[in-house]
Design an enzyme around this catalytic site. Sequence first.
Site, mmCIF file in Angstrom:
data_model
loop_
_atom_site.group_PDB
_atom_site.id
_atom_site.type_symbol
_atom_site.label_atom_id
_atom_site.label_comp_id
_atom_site.label_asym_id
_atom_site.label_seq_id
_atom_site.Cartn_x
_atom_site.Cartn_y
_atom_site.Cartn_z
ATOM 1 C CB VAL I 47 -47.371 -20.330 -44.137
ATOM 2 C CG1 VAL I 47 -47.060 -20.108 -46.513
ATOM 3 C CG2 VAL I 47 -48.673 -21.581 -44.165
ATOM 4 C CB CYS I 48 -43.483 -18.207 -42.151
ATOM 5 S SG CYS I 48 -44.484 -17.157 -41.665
#
Lengths: 188, 188, 188, 188, 188, 188, 188, 188, 188, 188
Positions: I47-48
């Site tokens: 997700v980062c």
Amino acid sequence: MGIIGSTIKPFTATAFQEGKDFFDVSDSDVKGDWAVFFFYPADFTFVCPTELEDLAEQYETLKGMGVEVYGVSTDTHFSHKAWHDTSDKISKIKFPMLGDQLHTLSNNFGVLREEMGLADRATFVVDPDGVIQIMEITCEGVGRNAKELVRKIKAAQYVRNNPGQVCPAKWEEGSETLAPSLDLVGKI
Amino acid sequence: MGIIGSTIKPFTATAFQEGKDFFDVSDSDVKGDWAVFFFYPADFTFVCPTELEDLAEQYETLKGMGVEVYGVSTDTHFSHKAWHDTSDKISKIKFPMLGDQLHTLSNNFGVLREEMGLADRATFVVDPDGVIQIMEITCEGVGRNAKELVRKIKAAQYVRNNPGQVCPAKWEEGSETLAPSLDLVGKI
Amino acid sequence: MGIIGSTIKPFTATAFQEGKDFFDVSDSDVKGDWAVFFFYPADFTFVCPTELEDLAEQYETLKGMGVEVYGVSTDTHFSHKAWHDTSDKISKIKFPMLGDQLHTLSNNFGVLREEMGLADRATFVVDPDGVIQIMEITCEGVGRNAKELVRKIKAAQYVRNNPGQVCPAKWEEGSETLAPSLDLVGKI
Amino acid sequence: MGIIGSTIKPFTATAFQEGKDFFDVSDSDVKGDWAVFFFYPADFTFVCPTELEDLAEQYETLKGMGVEVYGVSTDTHFSHKAWHDTSDKISKIKFPMLGDQLHTLSNNFGVLREEMGLADRATFVVDPDGVIQIMEITCEGVGRNAKELVRKIKAAQYVRNNPGQVCPAKWEEGSETLAPSLDLVGKI
Amino acid sequence: MGIIGSTIKPFTATAFQEGKDFFDVSDSDVKGDWAVFFFYPADFTFVCPTELEDLAEQYETLKGMGVEVYGVSTDTHFSHKAWHDTSDKISKIKFPMLGDQLHTLSNNFGVLREEMGLADRATFVVDPDGVIQIMEITCEGVGRNAKELVRKIKAAQYVRNNPGQVCPAKWEEGSETLAPSLDLVGKI
Amino acid sequence: MGIIGSTIKPFTATAFQEGKDFFDVSDSDVKGDWAVFFFYPADFTFVCPTELEDLAEQYETLKGMGVEVYGVSTDTHFSHKAWHDTSDKISKIKFPMLGDQLHTLSNNFGVLREEMGLADRATFVVDPDGVIQIMEITCEGVGRNAKELVRKIKAAQYVRNNPGQVCPAKWEEGSETLAPSLDLVGKI
Amino acid sequence: MGIIGSTIKPFTATAFQEGKDFFDVSDSDVKGDWAVFFFYPADFTFVCPTELEDLAEQYETLKGMGVEVYGVSTDTHFSHKAWHDTSDKISKIKFPMLGDQLHTLSNNFGVLREEMGLADRATFVVDPDGVIQIMEITCEGVGRNAKELVRKIKAAQYVRNNPGQVCPAKWEEGSETLAPSLDLVGKI
Amino acid sequence: MGIIGSTIKPFTATAFQEGKDFFDVSDSDVKGDWAVFFFYPADFTFVCPTELEDLAEQYETLKGMGVEVYGVSTDTHFSHKAWHDTSDKISKIKFPMLGDQLHTLSNNFGVLREEMGLADRATFVVDPDGVIQIMEITCEGVGRNAKELVRKIKAAQYVRNNPGQVCPAKWEEGSETLAPSLDLVGKI
Amino acid sequence: MGIIGSTIKPFTATAFQEGKDFFDVSDSDVKGDWAVFFFYPADFTFVCPTELEDLAEQYETLKGMGVEVYGVSTDTHFSHKAWHDTSDKISKIKFPMLGDQLHTLSNNFGVLREEMGLADRATFVVDPDGVIQIMEITCEGVGRNAKELVRKIKAAQYVRNNPGQVCPAKWEEGSETLAPSLDLVGKI
Amino acid sequence: MGIIGSTIKPFTATAFQEGKDFFDVSDSDVKGDWAVFFFYPADFTFVCPTELEDLAEQYETLKGMGVEVYGVSTDTHFSHKAWHDTSDKISKIKFPMLGDQLHTLSNNFGVLREEMGLADRATFVVDPDGVIQIMEITCEGVGRNAKELVRKIKAAQYVRNNPGQVCPAKWEEGSETLAPSLDLVGKI
């Protein structure tokens, strides 16, 4: 931590009462009936006898309401008897007078003037469960008013006996009371 | 440790008072005049407005005696204003109402019902030195009596202004007082 | 830790003494002369007045020896005066009677019966430096003997005034004393 | 905390007594009879032998009253025997002399002069329950009086044997006693 | 923590010495000369007098070597004098005997039998700086040997006076000594 | 707290003894027989070998008396063996030499010179119950005397085997002993 | 907390070195030059002499690099000398051998086997600021390698003398080094 | 307290290893085989890849000896994989690389540079019982030598497998070993 | 105790930023301008990068508003650079990325997942005085929204720049604001 | 320690909700469904009503998603009702409003402004296990955005219902999600 709503702490004290031999009174003796603890600074002094006489005059009314009264100072029961024997005003007292030379009661109720070894001019009304419901303290030199005390005890008894009802300001026996409800919120 | 004779503790609270912008009141503002702290449980409830109205009716008299009155609950000053705007009884109040949502005043005077976050129905009379001279608490549902409060403040003011004099039980302004002395010991 | 040889601790107490207004006595008032602290349980009781009367009869002698006497109980000075006003035996007392309702003196001298709030039947002789030299306590119901007290104070004064001399058993004023020396070791 | 009314603490000490081999005495040996603990500073010194001789002369009387006597100093039992062998006065002693070189007894009764390792000139009367009833201490150089001790023990025995009776000041065997009651309060 | 090499701790004790009045000895009096502290359990007992007599016979020799001797027990100086007056063996003693009824010396040197209040049979040799150089303790019933003590003190004095020299086993005055060096390592 | 009369503390150490493989010795191995712990500062040094040789010469006598001997320093058992291999004097030793590089024994007996990590020149005699009966320490440079050690062990064994007998000063095997009794008190 | 990068702690130890009298070495003597502390368990044992001989053979090289070497065990300097005197391998040692019978160094470097009182087989390289840069420990029975030690010290000296350069794995004097930079990140 | 001989502490870490999904490794997975923990400061830096490559080249040999290898830094397993994907040297690594972003392993082995959050350049050899047998740390910038590591592990395995044998300095597989015995003491 | 209104705590971290050498950032560098601390769990994960890319697209806008942005994870600056070098999304980032392998920032802001050593997905907006004004955290797997972040920062800047004005719910730049006053109490 | 992932703490509060009598809500009532705790400073104030109205407009949507909403301030439930009775915006609210005059909830969630006795402008999303998943706080004067809140709750619900899937930045219902795997490491 709050005084109102707290239960009286254990104590035993020797009482003088006219017409009886000395006898012991403890917290368990107090429970079961309404009680007034009426503290005053010292036997043989000045404002005290006027207050005790004022209260003595309401004693029959209070007994009729089911209320026992206890006079309390840090003098002994010997001293209480000697005062009763020799003072016109005090000789009118029919209720028990407790010797608190141990300071137990004065400390239990938080009214010991620690630098003097004498009690405040303080009144506590205790319900039959031993719970303090009303209290009052006045400074040295300001006498209490036994009739106002009777008014407040009547209100407290009314509230206890009529769940869901409350007594408004300066309520007297027979006056109207209030029944709190959601609809009354913000409407009084 | 005793309440009577102790000096009020430091506090700052925001006040609502009719006709003024919100303002802060602290312990140092209180000193210099006589003051009454009149605690009650909550805005928008039931007994409280009757007591506050009863007190509001004595406010002019008390101001004439040099006594300021502070209404206190754990509501905010916003809530006090909203109540004042919408309640007939409360709109009569001219004295400041302090927001104690921080519980500082309720804790300072020992009248916070800790399990509820609300104050007791408690009255404290503070002299111009910030020293508490008279106090009274009644249980939930029992209304106070503003006239009896006025009587006791008059006695306390008399004693302060007349050293060597004391006021006997149920003393009213103008009645006789006592002057304690060695010769009176054991003679009343 | 030992009582004998220790200096009296600080105190202030209010005294009643025939022919005077109430006045305060403190440890610094005591120093400079010999003093007797004569504790007893309670005003208006039984053995106490016989002991106080017995001591009252030796008061002139003791004053002549430079010894002040203080009667002490946990009653107030008000109570002491009331007792003096109403009892034949007590009315003979000319020495000051201290009100110890704070229990300061009874605790200082280690003679408070803690479960009762009353003092032991205890006597302490204090020299002009405030140092306790002689003490005696008897149980409830056993009266002391003021003449034996006078005998012991005379011996203590003799020893203080005649360094190098000691008074043997049951010594009376005028009898022989002893002068301890190496040669007397093991020879008496 | 008070000495009078407290029970003697545990101890064991070796005793010398004329005509016996050395033997041990403990607190449990003491209980069951009245006992006198007669402390003195040191063997082979000055006031001590006169006091011990004075007491020795009352020993037969005391034994007749059911009272055992224990002489106590911080010397050993060896030293007690050597003194008894060589001193005219001490050789008259028939009661046991306890060696307290461990300081147990002197500490138990609170009479050790800690900076010297010697006991005070102190007397304690212990009842058959091991409870201290009477005590007395005089400073260095002031001898005690065995006859006054006998008088006080007689009074204490009378009070123990006659519940409801008390002995007034300077009471001697055979004199009148008092029976406390409510009616006597404030009347003596 | 080690005894050997530690400095004697502060003390003050009263001494008996033939031909002198009682006098005080403290740690500062001891320093400056060699000293022997000769502890024994009790005056008037059994092994002790033979050891004290044995030491008394070496006292002249020791004084000639610049060594003072102190006899020490937990008896008082009064008791020491009484023993000296009445025992043939003890009367030979010319050195001071210290009264240790406070147990200060016995505790300082770690030789108090705590359950008895008596000292061990212990010898300590202290150099002119107050430092303990030699010690010896034997159990109850085993007598010491003053000649062996003299031998060891001579060796200790030799070592102090001849830096770089040491005395081998069972060295006697005049015998050969050793001078330690790197070359001797592992060569003896 | 006292050393004499205390039981040896737990330890385990590795021993070198001529003619054996290295083996462990613990406190439980020691009990059951008399034992001597003979501490010295360091292998390969100066006074130590003369003392160890002196003791080696008494080893047969001591074994005949039922006494085991343990030499102890803070060196390892490896070092003890290496010294025994290379020194004439040390090679005479037949008794076990304990390696105390952990400092356990030196600390247990209180003879570690903490700032050096070496033991004092100290001797301890332990009875078959593991109780220390005799001890001796000399300062650096002063050799001990094995014959005097034998004399004292003989006396200690005599006392243990003949209850009620004690050995006077400088007693040698076969000499007279004393039997303490009440009659001997103050008579020696 | 980490060892690498920490500064050596204070110590003083007595050293044996061939051809010199015994002398003391402390942490301040060490600083200013590179140093190796080479710990081993005990004199007169087995792996140790092979490691010490291996190191002795590199001593000239190390001295040429400005590095002093200290052999350390918990034996005394006396023992070190005796071993040097009697062992072929050890007699080759020219560097100082420190006596650590106090366990100070072994504790300072965290290599004391506490249950044995012996040091680990541990090597520490200390830079001229007294900071530990390299360390190594092997278990009992595993010998170190002096040449690898020399390789690592050369790398450490190179890094100290050439800021901005680092030595890769198994670097030998004269091989290539690396210069870290942003561009090299993730590129090796 | 010592590192050598201590058992590894509990840990769990996520590992990246070529050809496998991420998996967890804990202390219990490690026990049962020999293991090397090879700490280095950070992924994507400079000396580390040369050391890791050097070790990677010995991995087959070590696996043949029954030794597992764990690379450890305070980077995550994600970062280890990313480095392995992108670096030539690192892509040669077949052994697991542990993510120690929690600092557990670095703290357990005492090699966290606390002010930086990075590990030292440290190697630990752990035997099948989980006990640390060999360790080594070099300062920043000094690379280790995998071959010397293999040599030491072989010696440690030899000692474990051949009780009673030890490996001398710089021992290589196949060389002679030693068998310690009493007779060898002081003879090497 | 509250996060909002608190000042950021001291820290120093090494930053990677495209086109610059590594450099240190500390709390004092941050003050003076608005700042966003944008925490995420780990480099090289899932997700980062979408969140970082989303934020990267707003970076120009934020810079225009005077806001600096700091990406933070517990990876090192080496790892940040390696990720930036190899990821399409991350290579778009122009703002500094801080290495928090010491966990200082994650702990300072209270977002360290302690059992994992990774930071939460947390955003903090800090005003030019270093005071936190806005914060947001989402659980694992829930991405943030950079546009909403920009909206809130604009509102916070408006409020700071326009004292006496506040921004209502979902306020966008240019919309109406409110000016609180006594008259508005209870009127919205 | 971290807020996200922690379970809500025990509480009980009295709620006002349109169309119902006052009722109590506790932590156990909350569990089992998703919940939003929406804190705001005070009834009758300014930004709060716009935020509460904004949220009221999303209430039907949230209820459809299985999410309950709780408005919370430190006012009483009496005050909440009075506000609801008199404000246009607030009268739109259908969700329960909790009275937190005890500060329990504000403290539990860490959002009490202690110097004011008022709550922060804070939102917490709690999952059906009572675990906090999302949180947000804005400073005084910055209004929140109920639609963004709905977006984040939808993502959190998606992640909970679809294990192995994560929602990227600014994800809206129906958009693509990600499935993390080893192969994706370093590839996004």
